[in-house]
Motif scaffolding. Structure first.
Motif, mmCIF file in Angstrom:
data_model
loop_
_atom_site.group_PDB
_atom_site.id
_atom_site.type_symbol
_atom_site.label_atom_id
_atom_site.label_comp_id
_atom_site.label_asym_id
_atom_site.label_seq_id
_atom_site.Cartn_x
_atom_site.Cartn_y
_atom_site.Cartn_z
ATOM 1 N N THR A 162 25.463 11.300 -29.566
ATOM 2 C CA THR A 162 24.664 10.078 -29.492
ATOM 3 C C THR A 162 23.357 10.420 -28.793
ATOM 4 O O THR A 162 23.343 11.171 -27.809
ATOM 5 C CB THR A 162 25.389 8.968 -28.713
ATOM 6 N N GLY A 183 25.568 11.984 -23.785
ATOM 7 C CA GLY A 183 24.616 12.699 -22.941
ATOM 8 C C GLY A 183 24.613 12.228 -21.487
ATOM 9 O O GLY A 183 25.129 11.167 -21.148
ATOM 10 N N GLU A 203 23.392 10.772 -17.911
ATOM 11 C CA GLU A 203 22.787 9.472 -17.606
ATOM 12 C C GLU A 203 21.260 9.527 -17.515
ATOM 13 O O GLU A 203 20.583 8.621 -17.992
ATOM 14 C CB GLU A 203 23.316 8.916 -16.272
ATOM 15 N N GLN A 204 20.731 10.571 -16.881
ATOM 16 C CA GLN A 204 19.272 10.631 -16.701
ATOM 17 C C GLN A 204 18.581 11.314 -17.882
ATOM 18 O O GLN A 204 17.561 10.862 -18.369
ATOM 19 C CB GLN A 204 18.898 11.402 -15.423
ATOM 20 N N ILE A 206 22.487 3.897 -31.467
ATOM 21 C CA ILE A 206 22.936 2.499 -31.448
ATOM 22 C C ILE A 206 21.651 1.673 -31.359
ATOM 23 O O ILE A 206 20.979 1.695 -30.320
ATOM 24 C CB ILE A 206 23.841 2.219 -30.216
ATOM 25 N N LEU A 226 21.180 2.131 -23.325
ATOM 26 C CA LEU A 226 22.403 1.513 -22.818
ATOM 27 C C LEU A 226 22.936 2.362 -21.670
ATOM 28 O O LEU A 226 22.687 3.569 -21.625
ATOM 29 C CB LEU A 226 23.461 1.470 -23.919
HETATM 30 C C1 LIG Z 1 21.545 6.262 -20.027
HETATM 31 S S1 LIG Z 1 21.562 7.130 -21.516
HETATM 32 C C2 LIG Z 1 20.403 8.416 -21.254
HETATM 33 C C3 LIG Z 1 19.007 7.993 -21.250
HETATM 34 C C4 LIG Z 1 18.079 9.148 -21.135
HETATM 35 N N1 LIG Z 1 16.922 8.750 -20.419
HETATM 36 C C5 LIG Z 1 17.699 9.726 -22.496
HETATM 37 O O1 LIG Z 1 16.517 9.931 -22.707
HETATM 38 O O2 LIG Z 1 18.554 10.001 -23.298
HETATM 39 C C6 LIG Z 1 23.048 8.051 -21.423
HETATM 40 C C7 LIG Z 1 23.650 8.393 -22.739
HETATM 41 O O3 LIG Z 1 24.160 7.219 -23.350
HETATM 42 C C8 LIG Z 1 24.037 7.328 -24.763
HETATM 43 N N2 LIG Z 1 23.169 6.222 -25.213
HETATM 44 C C9 LIG Z 1 22.662 5.240 -24.468
HETATM 45 N N3 LIG Z 1 21.994 4.351 -25.237
HETATM 46 C C10 LIG Z 1 22.103 4.799 -26.507
HETATM 47 C C11 LIG Z 1 21.665 4.327 -27.765
HETATM 48 N N4 LIG Z 1 20.964 3.197 -27.886
HETATM 49 N N5 LIG Z 1 21.966 5.033 -28.870
HETATM 50 C C12 LIG Z 1 22.684 6.170 -28.786
HETATM 51 N N6 LIG Z 1 23.142 6.674 -27.611
HETATM 52 C C13 LIG Z 1 22.867 5.992 -26.496
HETATM 53 C C14 LIG Z 1 23.461 8.710 -25.040
HETATM 54 O O4 LIG Z 1 24.543 9.611 -25.188
HETATM 55 C C15 LIG Z 1 22.715 9.002 -23.758
HETATM 56 O O5 LIG Z 1 22.541 10.372 -23.572
#
Ligand SMILES: C[S@@+](CC[C@H](N)C(=O)[O-])C[C@H]1O[C@@H](n2cnc3c(N)ncnc32)[C@H](O)[C@@H]1O
Length: 282
Positions: A204, A227, A229-230, A247, A256
């Motif tokens: 994702t 992945g 969080e940061q 997503i 998210l």
């Molecule tokens: C908080 S997010 C990471 C944000 C980070 N700043 C980035 O650039 O990827 C943590 C993980 O949640 C998943 N994730 C969060 N929102 C998503 C979305 N809209 N579509 C796909 N994966 C998402 C991904 O695996 C991402 O690496």
């Protein structure tokens, strides 16, 4: 546990400074959990789940106020039969172990379980989750609980991650720590294992090219890769995925929360698999 104690004995302890209690309190630190391959689980439900699941039990601690309760005695008897030390303690000792006010009345010290990565051979409709450098114990615990809810087989921790056996992570699992298998791997080990494993590796990513509802997740094992969080998924891991899913989001937030995104993905995978399988609970 402590040298003064013979396994199976019931000992009444009134001071947090008691050496056996200090040893249990030391499990708050990862280095001590790692050294003894032990961890602390709080509450009657978790302790019961662990005992029923056959987890190695080293100590059972219960509040003196509960000593007369039949279910506490039953659980103590079960733990004692497995050679655990049994400690009957006052509220002060309980609070010191749990490091909070209003602690649970029953706690257990259990042995950690880790699956060697090489022994994981995904098959059938199995779902596995892999987490890249997950940092937050609440996220990790919530993901283990969610993985349990969809009947996923287990979670593979990739790279340096927070400890699933920390008290915060175990609390957040609400008992699912005992139902979901755990493995850990470096990035190279994970990538090498992946090459040898069957199934669809779904990553994702905020730059994912595929809407997460598009793939057909049925008919093969699915490994869902999430992945950090940061930083999100690093290029090396993203490149290893068969599909990189997004997503779609409205609103102004960048992304998210990791545990929420994992939940959305797991329930979509489950929905896709349910079309073909009647094995899973509805
Ligand atoms: C908080 S997010 C990471 C944000 C980070 N700043 C980035 O650039 O990827 C943590 C993980 O949640 C998943 N994730 C969060 N929102 C998503 C979305 N809209 N579509 C796909 N994966 C998402 C991904 O695996 C991402 O690496």
């Amino acid at each position: 546990m402590n040298g003064e104690t013979k396994p199976g004995q019931v000992r009444e302890i009134t001071s947090p400074a008691n050496p056996a209690i200090k040893e249990i309190r030391a499990l708050a630190l990862k280095k001590n959990r790692d050294a003894g391959k032990r961890f602390l689980a709080e509450g009657l439900k978790l302790v019961t789940d662990a005992l029923e699941g056959g987890w190695p039990v080293h100590a059972l601690i219960y509040g003196k106020r509960m000593a007369g309760e039949a279910h506490v005695q039953a659980i103590a008897a079960k733990a004692r039969a497995r050679g655990a030390d049994i400690f009957e303690v006052n509220d002060k000792v309980l609070a010191a172990i749990a490091r909070r006010d209003n602690p649970q009345m029953v706690l257990g010290v259990f042995g950690q379980r880790w699956m060697p990565l090489a022994s994981i051979r995904p098959e059938g409709n199995e779902v596995w989750v892999a987490l890249d450098r997950v940092r937050d114990p609440g996220n990790l615990g919530t993901i283990l609980r969610t993985a349990d809810c969809v009947g996923a087989k287990g979670v593979i921790l990739v790279g340096e991650t927070t400890d699933p056996y920390s008290i915060e992570a175990v609390r957040a699992t609400m008992g699912s720590i005992f139902n979901v298998q755990l493995a850990r791997a470096t990035v190279p080990a994970f990538l090498a294992w992946r090459k040898e494993s069957r199934g669809l590796l779904v990553g994702t990513h905020l730059e994912g090219a595929v809407d997460y509802r598009e793939p057909d997740y049925s008919g093969q094992p699915v490994l869902l890769l999430m992945g950090n969080e940061q930083q999100g998924l690093p290029a090396e891991l993203a490149a290893s995925c068969d599909r990189l899913c997004l997503i779609p989001m409205d609103g102004k937030a960048d992304s998210l929360n990791l545990a929420v995104a994992t939940g959305v993905m797991l329930f979509e995978i489950r929905r896709s698999v349910l079309k073909l399988s009647t094995d899973l609970r509805r």
